[in-house]
Design a protein around this motif. Structure first.
Motif, PDB file in Angstrom:
ATOM      1  N   VAL A  51      34.096  37.761  46.665  1.00 55.48           N
ATOM      2  CA  VAL A  51      34.634  39.062  47.071  1.00 55.48           C
ATOM      3  C   VAL A  51      34.717  39.995  45.867  1.00 55.48           C
ATOM      4  N   LYS A  52      35.156  39.466  44.731  1.00 55.24           N
ATOM      5  CA  LYS A  52      35.241  40.292  43.522  1.00 55.24           C
ATOM      6  C   LYS A  52      33.865  40.815  43.130  1.00 55.24           C
ATOM      7  N   ARG A  53      32.871  39.935  43.167  1.00 51.27           N
ATOM      8  CA  ARG A  53      31.498  40.336  42.816  1.00 51.27           C
ATOM      9  C   ARG A  53      30.984  41.405  43.790  1.00 51.27           C
ATOM     10  N   GLU A  54      31.224  41.222  45.081  1.00 45.79           N
ATOM     11  CA  GLU A  54      30.783  42.198  46.084  1.00 45.79           C
ATOM     12  C   GLU A  54      31.486  43.532  45.889  1.00 45.79           C
ATOM     13  N   ASN A  55      32.799  43.500  45.620  1.00 46.22           N
ATOM     14  CA  ASN A  55      33.548  44.744  45.407  1.00 46.22           C
ATOM     15  C   ASN A  55      33.060  45.489  44.173  1.00 46.22           C
TER      16      ASN A  55
END
Length: 80
Positions: A51-55
């Motif tokens: 999720v962090k990478r996608e955000n």
């Protein structure tokens, strides 16, 4: 009725189990088996990283579009 004294320390596991990537990728949350705390921790850590990478990617794309729009507006009105 039983009461648990909350100030007593709970026993800690002597050795922490770390899931391999193959185990993590093959595990499926079903009602047939309950995941261990270590499994849940590993799963949630991987999800948080994804999720962090996608955000970060979404934010980067948004900022690039915003900069391009600002540049186009400046050029349109002769500020650049």
């Amino acid at each position: 009725m039983y009461f648990v004294h909350l100030s007593l320390p709970l026993p800690l596991p002597k050795e922490k189990y770390v899931m391999t990537e193959a185990e993590l990728n093959s595990y499926r949350l079903t009602s047939l088996e309950e995941p261990t705390d270590e499994m849940l921790s590993a799963i949630m850590k991987e999800v948080a990283e994804d999720v962090k990478r996608e955000n970060e990617e979404i934010h980067r794309n948004f900022m690039n579009k915003l900069r391009a729009q600002a540049k186009a507006i400046k050029q349109r009105y002769g500020y650049e």
